[in-house]
Every structure is written in C-alpha cells, then in structure tokens.
Design an enzyme around this catalytic site. Structure first.
Site, PDB file in Angstrom:
ATOM      1  N   GLU A  10      46.167  41.707  46.003  1.00  0.00           N
ATOM      2  CA  GLU A  10      45.254  41.337  47.096  1.00  0.00           C
ATOM      3  C   GLU A  10      45.881  41.486  48.480  1.00  0.00           C
ATOM      4  OE1 GLU A  10      41.999  38.417  45.932  1.00  0.00           O
ATOM      5  OE2 GLU A  10      43.845  37.413  45.320  1.00  0.00           O
TER       6      GLU A  10
ATOM      7  N   HIS B  37      46.946  32.909  51.556  1.00  0.00           N
ATOM      8  CA  HIS B  37      45.840  33.016  50.593  1.00  0.00           C
ATOM      9  C   HIS B  37      46.158  32.156  49.382  1.00  0.00           C
ATOM     10  CE1 HIS B  37      42.826  34.270  47.854  1.00  0.00           C
ATOM     11  NE2 HIS B  37      43.655  34.938  47.071  1.00  0.00           N
TER      12      HIS B  37
ATOM     13  N   HIS C 266      44.576  29.717  45.847  1.00  0.00           N
ATOM     14  CA  HIS C 266      43.543  29.452  44.839  1.00  0.00           C
ATOM     15  C   HIS C 266      43.376  27.953  44.628  1.00  0.00           C
ATOM     16  CE1 HIS C 266      44.538  33.637  42.866  1.00  0.00           C
ATOM     17  NE2 HIS C 266      43.952  33.758  44.041  1.00  0.00           N
TER      18      HIS C 266
ATOM     19  N   HIS D 268      36.924  31.471  44.044  1.00  0.00           N
ATOM     20  CA  HIS D 268      38.232  32.116  44.097  1.00  0.00           C
ATOM     21  C   HIS D 268      39.262  31.242  44.816  1.00  0.00           C
ATOM     22  CE1 HIS D 268      40.446  36.161  45.229  1.00  0.00           C
ATOM     23  NE2 HIS D 268      41.288  35.187  44.988  1.00  0.00           N
TER      24      HIS D 268
END
Ligand code: MN
Length: 249
Positions: free
Chosen positions: A87, A106, A108, A177
């Site tokens: 990603e 980023h 989760h 996500h």
C-alpha cells in the site's frame, strides 16, 4: 550545538541520518501505542528531495531498523530490490497532492474501524483530538473498484482516489480497513494517529452509555488543536524514550 528549541527539520539538516532514526523510532512508538501491529506503516517526506519519501521495506513495524528504509517515488518506485509495502501508493499520492504533508501513518486499528462501517460519524469528542475538526472523511473503495476488491490501496490510481477523498483533512477513515493520519511533521502525524485512535475509543465508550454525548464545537476543536500542537515535543520525547529503553530486536 544543543538541539533544544529546534524543529526536527532543522535538526535533520544538521545530521541527515537523523531522519532515518526518527522514522525507526516512529515505527516503534506506533507499535507501542497499538496503532501498528504486524501491519500498517509510517513514512516521512525525504528531507532533501521533495519528490521522494522514506518508508520501511515490507516488514513488521516493530522490527524496522535504519537499514530497512527505502527511498520511494510518489508512484511507489524504488531502486531497492527488497519487497515494498503493498500500500505504498497511498503515501505517494498523498505527498504528491499535499505539499504541506511531511509524514503519513496508515493503521488498521480496530478502534477506528467501527466509524468506517457504521452510520455513526467519528467526531472530535476530546480536546486531545481537536485536530479532527468537524467532520472526518470516509474513503469508500467500492466507488473506485466495485464490490470485489481486497480493499488495499494497490496502485497509484487508488492512491489518488484516497488522496482526493482526504482533501485538506488531517485524518481519513477507510471503510472496513483502517485509517490514514497525516502531519506537517513526523511528530504531528504520530500524535494525530495516537490521539485519533484514543478519541475513537472514548467516543465508543460514551455511545455505550446509551445517552446523548457532547462533541467539541468547531471552535473548541480548533483551539484545542492549536494548543496541543504547541506541546508536540513533550509527547514525542517521552514516547521515543519509552521505546529506546525497551528496544525491539
Ligand atoms: Mn492497509
């Protein structure tokens, strides 16, 4: 010369390798705070090349060392032959469209996911998360690639769609996500990820009380965000100290 009172950027110019060490510390701090586990990543814009960013190779964040950092173009290309994060494109396209952004996280985190999949909007309910402002955008990947994707930001087109949905916001939820937090410094991106996550937990707890709850006004949120940004070094210095005392091998 003492580094006291200087921004991280000023310190980086004196000692370029410092940005690598800061990025490694950020990986470990975010694991320590439960924002990253085996997955998720943190990046920083290259201190001398505005069209590049730095991010670990494909590795669990708790294991990252300075030798693992890759230099990446905004299209996710690197001369480093070791595997890269799938990603990485979300980082590249956000840097490309947001010149103010110096660092990106980023995650989760399961504390944030409920607000990406329910009708309840994530709100700034706590002064430490005033930066969230009045509304946190949600990225719906189905709008880009339909109903059968693996939900990952696997290419520059998806990265561009996510960056467009982020707009000028500091945080975006990704449906089913996780989320992305951005900052004008590595310390700010890390702190925003940490406090957005804790705000989500507080809001969820308040909702669980089965009553009305009070969110910050837009003015309270903005004032609190400005106050907290003035204290960023206090959080960063103690968080980094915690992970350096108990280094991950
Ligand atoms: Mn992800």
């Amino acid at each position: 010369m003492s580094s006291r009172g200087k921004t991280m950027t000023e310190q980086d110019e004196e000692r370029p390798e410092r940005v690598l060490e800061d990025l490694v510390d950020a990986n470990h701090v975010l694991v320590d705070k439960g924002i990253l586990d085996a997955f998720g990543h943190v990046s920083v814009r290259h201190p001398f090349r505005a069209d590049r960013f730095l991010i670990s190779r494909n590795l669990a964040p708790g294991l990252v060392t300075t030798d693992d950092i890759q230099e990446m173009s905004f299209d996710g290309e690197t001369s480093d032959r070791r595997p890269s994060y799938l990603e990485r494109f979300l980082h590249g396209r956000i840097y490309a469209t947001r010149p103010d952004v110096v660092s990106i996280v980023h995650s989760h985190s399961p504390s944030m996911v409920p607000f990406s999949i329910s009708a309840v909007p994530l709100r700034a309910v706590w002064h430490m998360a005033g930066f969230l402002g009045e509304e946190v955008p949600v990225f719906e990947i189905r709008d880009s690639v339909g109903h059968a994707s693996d939900l990952l930001i696997r290419d520059t087109a998806l990265g561009g769609d996510l960056a467009a949905a982020l707009g000028d916001a500091p945080v975006i939820l990704m449906r089913g996500h996780g989320f992305v937090a951005v900052g004008a410094s590595l310390e700010q991106a890390v702190a925003r990820a940490v406090y957005a996550d804790l705000n989500a937990r507080a809001q969820t707890a308040a909702i669980g009380l089965l009553g009305e709850y009070t969110a910050l006004t837009a003015e309270e949120a903005a004032a609190a965000a400005a106050a907290n940004d003035g204290q960023l070094q206090r959080a960063w210095s103690v968080w980094r100290d915690e992970v350096r005392r108990a280094p991950r091998r």
